[in-house]
Motif scaffolding. Structure first.
Motif, PDB file in Angstrom:
ATOM      1  N   HIS A 157      11.099  -0.267  -0.573  1.00 58.06           N
ATOM      2  CA  HIS A 157      10.530   0.736  -0.594  1.00 58.06           C
ATOM      3  C   HIS A 157      11.037   1.917   0.054  1.00 58.06           C
ATOM      4  O   HIS A 157      11.797   1.441   1.344  1.00 58.06           O
ATOM      5  CB  HIS A 157       9.272  -0.025  -0.676  1.00 58.06           C
ATOM      6  CG  HIS A 157       8.751   0.087   0.498  1.00 58.06           C
ATOM      7  ND1 HIS A 157       8.741  -1.091   1.126  1.00 58.06           N
ATOM      8  CD2 HIS A 157       7.489  -0.116   0.625  1.00 58.06           C
ATOM      9  CE1 HIS A 157       8.060  -0.937   2.238  1.00 58.06           C
ATOM     10  NE2 HIS A 157       7.186  -0.125   2.367  1.00 58.06           N
ATOM     11  N   ASP A 161       8.975   3.727   7.516  1.00 60.00           N
ATOM     12  CA  ASP A 161       8.883   1.926   8.625  1.00 60.00           C
ATOM     13  C   ASP A 161      10.540   1.535   7.679  1.00 60.00           C
ATOM     14  O   ASP A 161      10.993   0.786   8.191  1.00 60.00           O
ATOM     15  CB  ASP A 161       8.335   1.471   9.090  1.00 60.00           C
ATOM     16  CG  ASP A 161       7.549   0.766   7.801  1.00 60.00           C
ATOM     17  OD1 ASP A 161       6.477   1.424   6.815  1.00 60.00           O
ATOM     18  OD2 ASP A 161       7.191  -0.673   8.019  1.00 60.00           O
ATOM     19  N   HIS A 162      10.524   1.725   6.697  1.00 51.58           N
ATOM     20  CA  HIS A 162      11.791   1.194   6.288  1.00 51.58           C
ATOM     21  C   HIS A 162      12.493   2.230   5.900  1.00 51.58           C
ATOM     22  O   HIS A 162      13.969   1.486   5.441  1.00 51.58           O
ATOM     23  CB  HIS A 162      10.736   0.814   4.653  1.00 51.58           C
ATOM     24  CG  HIS A 162       9.660  -0.848   5.501  1.00 51.58           C
ATOM     25  ND1 HIS A 162      10.123  -1.571   5.110  1.00 51.58           N
ATOM     26  CD2 HIS A 162       8.421  -0.230   5.165  1.00 51.58           C
ATOM     27  CE1 HIS A 162       9.471  -2.623   5.563  1.00 51.58           C
ATOM     28  NE2 HIS A 162       7.954  -1.511   5.270  1.00 51.58           N
ATOM     29  N   ASP A 262       6.889  -5.513   1.933  1.00 51.38           N
ATOM     30  CA  ASP A 262       5.610  -5.807   2.188  1.00 51.38           C
ATOM     31  C   ASP A 262       4.276  -5.976   1.332  1.00 51.38           C
ATOM     32  O   ASP A 262       3.502  -5.206   1.231  1.00 51.38           O
ATOM     33  CB  ASP A 262       5.036  -4.037   2.454  1.00 51.38           C
ATOM     34  CG  ASP A 262       6.091  -3.440   3.696  1.00 51.38           C
ATOM     35  OD1 ASP A 262       6.454  -4.380   4.634  1.00 51.38           O
ATOM     36  OD2 ASP A 262       5.656  -2.619   4.295  1.00 51.38           O
ATOM     37  N   TYR A 308       8.880  -8.664   6.568  1.00 54.06           N
ATOM     38  CA  TYR A 308       9.379  -8.010   7.546  1.00 54.06           C
ATOM     39  C   TYR A 308       8.580  -7.428   8.380  1.00 54.06           C
ATOM     40  O   TYR A 308       8.922  -6.658   9.985  1.00 54.06           O
ATOM     41  CB  TYR A 308       9.265  -6.171   6.729  1.00 54.06           C
ATOM     42  CG  TYR A 308       9.651  -4.848   7.361  1.00 54.06           C
ATOM     43  CD1 TYR A 308      10.957  -5.237   7.235  1.00 54.06           C
ATOM     44  CD2 TYR A 308       9.009  -4.140   7.357  1.00 54.06           C
ATOM     45  CE1 TYR A 308      11.799  -3.935   8.032  1.00 54.06           C
ATOM     46  CE2 TYR A 308       9.983  -2.981   8.528  1.00 54.06           C
ATOM     47  CZ  TYR A 308      11.035  -2.859   8.570  1.00 54.06           C
ATOM     48  OH  TYR A 308      11.660  -1.426   8.915  1.00 54.06           O
ATOM     49  N   HIS A 309       7.224  -7.220   8.705  1.00 54.77           N
ATOM     50  CA  HIS A 309       5.760  -7.282   9.861  1.00 54.77           C
ATOM     51  C   HIS A 309       5.469  -8.284  10.253  1.00 54.77           C
ATOM     52  O   HIS A 309       4.482  -8.657  10.984  1.00 54.77           O
ATOM     53  CB  HIS A 309       4.876  -6.791   8.749  1.00 54.77           C
ATOM     54  CG  HIS A 309       4.808  -4.363   8.239  1.00 54.77           C
ATOM     55  ND1 HIS A 309       5.746  -3.814   9.216  1.00 54.77           N
ATOM     56  CD2 HIS A 309       5.561  -4.298   7.357  1.00 54.77           C
ATOM     57  CE1 HIS A 309       5.993  -3.314   8.819  1.00 54.77           C
ATOM     58  NE2 HIS A 309       5.953  -2.962   7.281  1.00 54.77           N
TER      59      HIS A 309
HETATM   60 ZN   LIG Z   1       6.682  -1.403   6.050  1.00 56.29          ZN
END
Ligand SMILES: [Zn+2]
Length: 335
Positions: A157, A161-162, A262, A308-309
């Motif tokens: 997306h 942060d991406h 996410d 991812y996180h």
């Molecule tokens: Zn993110």
């Protein structure tokens, strides 16, 4: 770790484990357990952080690269509809502070027969969520890659942060030879000129997405739900966090691997309570539905996944836990 050592509670919580080795050695030296000669030869090592991790997905080589940490403040603030006492209880059970809630950023590079594919580009140089982000480029180089050899960037997306790591501050692309793949829904939403006066985080995110995606517009390609983005990489539409959020199933040598993006931000909170709304979800109700659906898919197919996180490197499996779910991290293999 560039920041100065701090005795503040916050500084200690953020850096405590990394700084543990040096102070702990002192009692062993004074007790005679470490010879004086060894003490004399000891050179304080550079502080290390996990920065990249390599493993195989079938015949593909996969490398997780850290872009560093995001500081999201209080966990209670990030889940506005959740009972703060319940958030506190889970954080306590996980031995985590309520604040700051730190999230990792685990970018994935997939080396296929003829492509070098980066999934998500990290925060870039901006420090919107603290000073510990923006490490992707250095870690790409540390892992032996040249950013100029990245052939494709696949975006889950278009949040900061991406995709904010696509362009450098001087207006040149960090990955000059890469095509960029994103859902058209997310591209249209987050580059929409009409949202430049929206205010709040939406406006900020739109400004950044435009700065990173529009200069590369001629290299941007859209994919369709259920179709291959690139050979061995299938798009799975997972809307809610953003309107066009997409997860990916990577297939090679009879193995499948899920990149959830996410759909889930926190490895504990959102498995125990998949229905909780996350502050940055565009459509929280849809995000919760999508979350449960993806968990059920991963459980029924026993799909290994990357979050991812999640705590670095963010690889594991999802299993049922009563009426909820649980993340089971993979064991870390050296070499
Ligand atoms: Zn993110």
């Amino acid at each position: 770790m560039k920041e100065k050592l701090s005795l503040s509670r916050r500084g200690f919580l953020r850096t405590g484990s990394l700084f543990a080795a040096a102070p702990l050695a002192a009692p062993f030296v004074s007790a005679g357990l470490i010879p004086a000669a060894a003490q004399a030869q000891t050179v304080t090592p550079a502080l290390s952080q996990p920065s990249w991790y390599r493993f195989a997905i079938g015949e593909y080589e996969a490398t997780i690269l850290s872009d560093g940490l995001l500081d999201l403040g209080s966990a209670a603030d990030q889940f506005p509809k959740a009972d703060p006492a319940e958030v506190q209880k889970i954080m306590d059970e996980e031995f985590l502070p309520m604040a700051p809630m730190m999230l990792e950023q685990n970018c994935l590079i997939l080396k296929t027969a003829d492509r070098l594919v980066l999934f998500d580009s990290g925060m870039g140089s901006t420090k919107l969520f603290g000073d510990d982000s923006g490490k992707l480029l250095a870690n790409i180089k540390a892992a032996g890659f040249d950013p100029a050899t990245i052939t494709d960037i696949v975006l889950t997306h278009a949040h900061c942060d991406h995709c904010w790591g696509i362009m450098a501050d001087d207006g040149t692309p960090n990955f000059p030879n890469a095509d960029i793949h994103i859902s058209q829904a997310d591209f249209d939403f987050w580059t929409d000129e009409g949202k430049l006066t929206a205010g709040g985080f939406v406006q900020t995110f739109v400004e950044g997405a435009r700065k990173n995606l529009l200069p590369r517009r001629e290299r941007v390609f859209f994919f369709d739900d259920g179709k291959e983005v690139l050979p061995g990489i299938q798009a799975v539409s997972t809307p809610g966090h953003t309107i066009g959020h997409t997860s990916f199933v990577i297939t090679s040598g009879g193995q499948n691997f899920l990149n959830v993006g996410d759909v889930v931000h926190h490895y504990a909170l959102l498995f125990k309570n998949p229905q909780w709304e996350f502050a940055f979800d565009s459509d929280p109700a849809q995000a919760a539905k999508t979350r449960v659906k993806l968990y059920e898919m991963a459980v029924s197919e026993r799909l290994p996944m990357i979050g991812y996180h999640f705590p670095f490197p963010g690889i594991g499996n999802i299993r049922r836990d009563g009426t909820a779910f649980r993340y089971v991290p993979a064991h870390y293999h050296h070499g």
